[in-house]
Design a protein around this motif. Structure first.
Motif, PDB file in Angstrom:
ATOM      1  N   TRP A  70       8.983  31.478 -14.400  1.00 40.41           N
ATOM      2  CA  TRP A  70       8.063  32.493 -13.879  1.00 40.41           C
ATOM      3  C   TRP A  70       7.025  32.914 -14.906  1.00 40.41           C
ATOM      4  O   TRP A  70       5.931  33.317 -14.551  1.00 40.41           O
ATOM      5  CB  TRP A  70       8.838  33.721 -13.398  1.00 40.41           C
ATOM      6  CG  TRP A  70       9.600  34.407 -14.497  1.00 40.41           C
ATOM      7  CD1 TRP A  70      10.873  34.156 -14.898  1.00 40.41           C
ATOM      8  CD2 TRP A  70       9.119  35.442 -15.360  1.00 40.41           C
ATOM      9  NE1 TRP A  70      11.215  34.950 -15.955  1.00 40.41           N
ATOM     10  CE2 TRP A  70      10.161  35.764 -16.255  1.00 40.41           C
ATOM     11  CE3 TRP A  70       7.912  36.130 -15.471  1.00 40.41           C
ATOM     12  CZ2 TRP A  70      10.026  36.745 -17.235  1.00 40.41           C
ATOM     13  CZ3 TRP A  70       7.794  37.105 -16.444  1.00 40.41           C
ATOM     14  CH2 TRP A  70       8.846  37.395 -17.302  1.00 40.41           C
ATOM     15  N   TYR A  71       7.336  32.795 -16.190  1.00 38.97           N
ATOM     16  CA  TYR A  71       6.407  33.242 -17.221  1.00 38.97           C
ATOM     17  C   TYR A  71       5.338  32.198 -17.540  1.00 38.97           C
ATOM     18  O   TYR A  71       4.426  32.472 -18.293  1.00 38.97           O
ATOM     19  CB  TYR A  71       7.150  33.648 -18.496  1.00 38.97           C
ATOM     20  CG  TYR A  71       8.126  32.609 -19.002  1.00 38.97           C
ATOM     21  CD1 TYR A  71       7.715  31.568 -19.827  1.00 38.97           C
ATOM     22  CD2 TYR A  71       9.459  32.672 -18.641  1.00 38.97           C
ATOM     23  CE1 TYR A  71       8.597  30.630 -20.270  1.00 38.97           C
ATOM     24  CE2 TYR A  71      10.364  31.727 -19.093  1.00 38.97           C
ATOM     25  CZ  TYR A  71       9.921  30.714 -19.906  1.00 38.97           C
ATOM     26  OH  TYR A  71      10.809  29.769 -20.346  1.00 38.97           O
ATOM     27  N   HIS A  72       5.415  31.002 -16.977  1.00 35.18           N
ATOM     28  CA  HIS A  72       4.355  30.000 -17.138  1.00 35.18           C
ATOM     29  C   HIS A  72       3.379  30.158 -15.978  1.00 35.18           C
ATOM     30  O   HIS A  72       3.450  29.447 -14.987  1.00 35.18           O
ATOM     31  CB  HIS A  72       4.923  28.586 -17.149  1.00 35.18           C
ATOM     32  CG  HIS A  72       5.618  28.237 -18.419  1.00 35.18           C
ATOM     33  ND1 HIS A  72       6.324  27.092 -18.577  1.00 35.18           N
ATOM     34  CD2 HIS A  72       5.710  28.875 -19.603  1.00 35.18           C
ATOM     35  CE1 HIS A  72       6.825  27.029 -19.795  1.00 35.18           C
ATOM     36  NE2 HIS A  72       6.470  28.109 -20.436  1.00 35.18           N
ATOM     37  N   THR A  73       2.465  31.096 -16.121  1.00 37.07           N
ATOM     38  CA  THR A  73       1.560  31.403 -15.029  1.00 37.07           C
ATOM     39  C   THR A  73       0.490  30.336 -14.842  1.00 37.07           C
ATOM     40  O   THR A  73       0.166  29.985 -13.729  1.00 37.07           O
ATOM     41  CB  THR A  73       0.881  32.763 -15.260  1.00 37.07           C
ATOM     42  OG1 THR A  73       0.237  32.737 -16.532  1.00 37.07           O
ATOM     43  CG2 THR A  73       1.895  33.884 -15.220  1.00 37.07           C
ATOM     44  N   SER A  74      -0.072  29.831 -15.901  1.00 41.22           N
ATOM     45  CA  SER A  74      -1.143  28.833 -15.831  1.00 41.22           C
ATOM     46  C   SER A  74      -0.687  27.569 -16.546  1.00 41.22           C
ATOM     47  O   SER A  74      -0.587  27.556 -17.770  1.00 41.22           O
ATOM     48  CB  SER A  74      -2.408  29.358 -16.502  1.00 41.22           C
ATOM     49  OG  SER A  74      -2.778  30.588 -15.989  1.00 41.22           O
ATOM     50  N   ALA A 104      -7.561  25.291  -9.262  1.00 41.51           N
ATOM     51  CA  ALA A 104      -6.189  25.310  -8.756  1.00 41.51           C
ATOM     52  C   ALA A 104      -5.286  26.203  -9.590  1.00 41.51           C
ATOM     53  O   ALA A 104      -4.135  26.424  -9.227  1.00 41.51           O
ATOM     54  CB  ALA A 104      -5.628  23.898  -8.705  1.00 41.51           C
ATOM     55  N   GLY A 105      -5.787  26.710 -10.723  1.00 38.35           N
ATOM     56  CA  GLY A 105      -5.014  27.647 -11.536  1.00 38.35           C
ATOM     57  C   GLY A 105      -4.522  27.120 -12.857  1.00 38.35           C
ATOM     58  O   GLY A 105      -3.693  27.757 -13.509  1.00 38.35           O
ATOM     59  N   ALA A 106      -5.009  25.975 -13.285  1.00 34.20           N
ATOM     60  CA  ALA A 106      -4.568  25.410 -14.562  1.00 34.20           C
ATOM     61  C   ALA A 106      -5.220  26.128 -15.740  1.00 34.20           C
ATOM     62  O   ALA A 106      -6.331  26.629 -15.640  1.00 34.20           O
ATOM     63  CB  ALA A 106      -4.907  23.923 -14.617  1.00 34.20           C
ATOM     64  N   VAL A 128      -9.356  31.843 -16.367  1.00 35.48           N
ATOM     65  CA  VAL A 128      -8.275  32.625 -15.784  1.00 35.48           C
ATOM     66  C   VAL A 128      -7.311  32.988 -16.900  1.00 35.48           C
ATOM     67  O   VAL A 128      -6.901  32.147 -17.676  1.00 35.48           O
ATOM     68  CB  VAL A 128      -7.542  31.799 -14.703  1.00 35.48           C
ATOM     69  CG1 VAL A 128      -6.386  32.577 -14.122  1.00 35.48           C
ATOM     70  CG2 VAL A 128      -8.514  31.374 -13.627  1.00 35.48           C
ATOM     71  N   PHE A 129      -6.953  34.246 -16.985  1.00 30.15           N
ATOM     72  CA  PHE A 129      -6.001  34.641 -18.007  1.00 30.15           C
ATOM     73  C   PHE A 129      -4.862  35.401 -17.347  1.00 30.15           C
ATOM     74  O   PHE A 129      -4.969  35.886 -16.231  1.00 30.15           O
ATOM     75  CB  PHE A 129      -6.648  35.452 -19.135  1.00 30.15           C
ATOM     76  CG  PHE A 129      -7.565  36.552 -18.662  1.00 30.15           C
ATOM     77  CD1 PHE A 129      -7.077  37.809 -18.391  1.00 30.15           C
ATOM     78  CD2 PHE A 129      -8.915  36.304 -18.500  1.00 30.15           C
ATOM     79  CE1 PHE A 129      -7.909  38.804 -17.960  1.00 30.15           C
ATOM     80  CE2 PHE A 129      -9.763  37.301 -18.068  1.00 30.15           C
ATOM     81  CZ  PHE A 129      -9.259  38.564 -17.792  1.00 30.15           C
TER      82      PHE A 129
END
Length: 155
Positions: A70-74, A104-106, A128-129
């Motif tokens: 869950w903590y790997h958001t990107s 896509a959120g990478a 994105v952060f």
């Protein structure tokens, strides 16, 4: 180069792009974990991407299907074009593929050809952060604003 990046980033997502689908590949055994299909073909007669939005949505669904903490958001995405094409990818196509990954959120997107050669040697970091980064930035801006306000009030 692809194998080197797979060793450097064991948590990275390795995605193979074909004209009709994408495969999420497991690093060690190089086996397909899951496949995402698109209702729109990616391949265009003069480009590997026919529909930017459809490609982005397909990659986004593949990222959601991946089992990550869950903590790997990107994630870091290693996108390999495996479709047989008669021409080398242009800089515009490489940039479009990079932007698909970021949309896509990478966090970082590396683009490879079918042999595993890196096509974008200096990928940019995503704009994105994470929520934690946003909270820290907000705290710093708010704290600095209070400091300036207190200095102004003392005058």
């Amino acid at each position: 180069m692809l194998q080197q990046h797979l060793k450097q980033h064991p948590q990275a997502m390795w995605v193979r792009l074909y004209s009709k689908h994408m495969h999420l590949i497991e690093h060690q055994q190089q086996q397909v974990i899951t496949t995402a299909y698109s209702p729109v073909l990616y391949k265009h007669p003069h480009s590997i991407i026919a529909d930017f939005d459809a490609t982005t949505l397909t990659l986004k669904s593949l990222i959601k299907q991946a089992k990550r903490p869950w903590y790997h958001t990107s994630p870091i995405v290693l996108l390999q074009v495996k479709e047989a094409i008669d021409y080398p990818l242009s800089h515009l196509e490489i940039r479009a593929l990079s932007e698909v990954g970021y949309a896509a959120g990478a966090q970082i997107v590396h683009i490879y050809d079918s042999e595993g050669h890196l096509l974008n040697p200096q990928p940019k970091d995503s704009a994105v952060f994470s929520l934690a980064q946003a909270s820290v930035k907000l705290f710093l801006v708010f704290g600095f604003s209070l400091f300036l306000f207190s200095m102004w009030m003392e005058q």
